[in-house]
Design a protein around this motif. Structure first.
Motif, PDB file in Angstrom:
ATOM      1  N   MET A   1       0.845  -1.185   0.000  1.00  0.00           N
ATOM      2  CA  MET A   1       0.000   0.000   0.000  1.00  0.00           C
ATOM      3  C   MET A   1       0.888   1.245   0.000  1.00  0.00           C
ATOM      4  SD  MET A   1      -2.986   1.218   2.626  1.00  0.00           S
ATOM      5  CE  MET A   1      -2.005   1.796   3.969  1.00  0.00           C
ATOM      6  N   ALA A   2       0.500   2.214  -0.787  1.00  0.00           N
ATOM      7  CA  ALA A   2       1.233   3.471  -0.872  1.00  0.00           C
ATOM      8  C   ALA A   2       0.867   4.371   0.308  1.00  0.00           C
ATOM      9  CB  ALA A   2       0.912   4.170  -2.177  1.00  0.00           C
ATOM     10  N   GLU A   3       1.808   5.235   0.681  1.00  0.00           N
ATOM     11  CA  GLU A   3       1.558   6.190   1.763  1.00  0.00           C
ATOM     12  C   GLU A   3       0.584   7.264   1.279  1.00  0.00           C
ATOM     13  OE1 GLU A   3       4.005   9.079   4.825  1.00  0.00           O
ATOM     14  OE2 GLU A   3       5.080   7.980   3.280  1.00  0.00           O
ATOM     15  N   LEU A   4      -0.416   7.556   2.102  1.00  0.00           N
ATOM     16  CA  LEU A   4      -1.445   8.520   1.729  1.00  0.00           C
ATOM     17  C   LEU A   4      -1.202   9.857   2.410  1.00  0.00           C
ATOM     18  CD1 LEU A   4      -4.657   6.302   1.816  1.00  0.00           C
ATOM     19  CD2 LEU A   4      -3.181   6.855  -0.110  1.00  0.00           C
ATOM     20  N   LYS A   5      -0.416  10.709   1.746  1.00  0.00           N
ATOM     21  CA  LYS A   5      -0.198  12.069   2.232  1.00  0.00           C
ATOM     22  C   LYS A   5      -0.253  13.010   1.037  1.00  0.00           C
ATOM     23  CE  LYS A   5       4.821  12.067   2.060  1.00  0.00           C
ATOM     24  NZ  LYS A   5       6.040  12.379   2.758  1.00  0.00           N
TER      25      LYS A   5
ATOM     26  N   ALA B   1       1.321  12.799  -2.761  1.00  0.00           N
ATOM     27  CA  ALA B   1       1.700  11.434  -3.137  1.00  0.00           C
ATOM     28  C   ALA B   1       1.205  11.113  -4.539  1.00  0.00           C
ATOM     29  CB  ALA B   1       1.132  10.437  -2.134  1.00  0.00           C
ATOM     30  N   LEU B   2       2.011  10.354  -5.272  1.00  0.00           N
ATOM     31  CA  LEU B   2       1.641   9.891  -6.605  1.00  0.00           C
ATOM     32  C   LEU B   2       1.203   8.442  -6.474  1.00  0.00           C
ATOM     33  CD1 LEU B   2       1.505  10.419  -9.646  1.00  0.00           C
ATOM     34  CD2 LEU B   2       3.876   9.670  -9.778  1.00  0.00           C
ATOM     35  N   LEU B   3      -0.047   8.172  -6.840  1.00  0.00           N
ATOM     36  CA  LEU B   3      -0.629   6.847  -6.667  1.00  0.00           C
ATOM     37  C   LEU B   3      -1.012   6.247  -8.010  1.00  0.00           C
ATOM     38  CD1 LEU B   3      -3.090   7.813  -3.795  1.00  0.00           C
ATOM     39  CD2 LEU B   3      -0.819   6.791  -3.544  1.00  0.00           C
ATOM     40  N   LEU B   4      -0.916   4.926  -8.098  1.00  0.00           N
ATOM     41  CA  LEU B   4      -1.438   4.198  -9.247  1.00  0.00           C
ATOM     42  C   LEU B   4      -2.781   3.628  -8.819  1.00  0.00           C
ATOM     43  CD1 LEU B   4      -1.096   3.093 -12.109  1.00  0.00           C
ATOM     44  CD2 LEU B   4      -0.058   1.061 -11.084  1.00  0.00           C
ATOM     45  N   VAL B   5      -3.844   4.064  -9.475  1.00  0.00           N
ATOM     46  CA  VAL B   5      -5.197   3.612  -9.162  1.00  0.00           C
ATOM     47  C   VAL B   5      -5.592   2.613 -10.244  1.00  0.00           C
ATOM     48  CG1 VAL B   5      -7.585   4.310  -8.822  1.00  0.00           C
ATOM     49  CG2 VAL B   5      -5.737   5.830  -8.103  1.00  0.00           C
ATOM     50  N   SER B   6      -5.909   1.395  -9.825  1.00  0.00           N
ATOM     51  CA  SER B   6      -6.260   0.341 -10.770  1.00  0.00           C
ATOM     52  C   SER B   6      -7.436  -0.462 -10.229  1.00  0.00           C
ATOM     53  CB  SER B   6      -5.054  -0.572 -11.002  1.00  0.00           C
ATOM     54  OG  SER B   6      -4.758  -1.280  -9.814  1.00  0.00           O
ATOM     55  N   ARG B   7      -7.711  -1.561 -10.883  1.00  0.00           N
ATOM     56  CA  ARG B   7      -8.805  -2.431 -10.484  1.00  0.00           C
ATOM     57  C   ARG B   7      -8.596  -2.997  -9.077  1.00  0.00           C
ATOM     58  NH1 ARG B   7     -12.418  -4.584 -14.622  1.00  0.00           N
ATOM     59  NH2 ARG B   7     -13.948  -5.756 -13.449  1.00  0.00           N
ATOM     60  N   GLU B   8      -7.349  -3.064  -8.632  1.00  0.00           N
ATOM     61  CA  GLU B   8      -7.066  -3.535  -7.268  1.00  0.00           C
ATOM     62  C   GLU B   8      -7.643  -2.591  -6.221  1.00  0.00           C
ATOM     63  OE1 GLU B   8      -2.996  -4.648  -6.460  1.00  0.00           O
ATOM     64  OE2 GLU B   8      -2.687  -5.024  -8.588  1.00  0.00           O
TER      65      GLU B   8
END
Length: 108
Positions: free
Chosen positions: A1-5, A8-15
């Motif tokens: 899991m990516a840090e949520l601050k 932050a740059l996140l990859l959003v996918s079906r997961e």
């Protein structure tokens, strides 16, 4: 899991949620403090294109454990312009211009 601050740059996918069939990068502005199901959260941020430019501001509902750290490819080196070449001393000399009118100097 990516840090949520913020930032932050996140990859959003079906997961992260079944609605995100096509993965995309997301720049996080903030985690919304809305009451949700356990393990789920609302995020506010920008959907990014392949170059990393924001194309839409969105609030998305995702599972925290489905988020991954995103990545943007580094920009390609830009071509050098003639001004850059002049600084390095590799600029070719300018062509001399020929006059468009020929003057006859044999007039008396």
């Amino acid at each position: 899991m990516a840090e949520l601050k913020a930032g932050a740059l996140l990859l959003v996918s079906r997961e992260a949620s079944v609605q995100f069939v096509k993965p995309f990068n997301f720049r996080l502005i903030r985690v919304l403090d809305w009451i949700t199901y356990d393990g789920w959260t609302w995020l506010d941020g920008y959907q990014l294109d392949k170059r990393g430019d924001a194309v839409a501001r969105r609030s998305i509902f995702v599972m925290r454990h489905g988020l991954r750290a995103g990545s943007i490819p580094s920009p390609r080196p830009r071509r050098t312009s003639s001004a850059d070449s002049a600084v390095r001393g590799t600029r070719r000399p300018a062509r001399s211009r020929q006059p468009s009118v020929v003057i006859d100097e044999r007039r008396h």
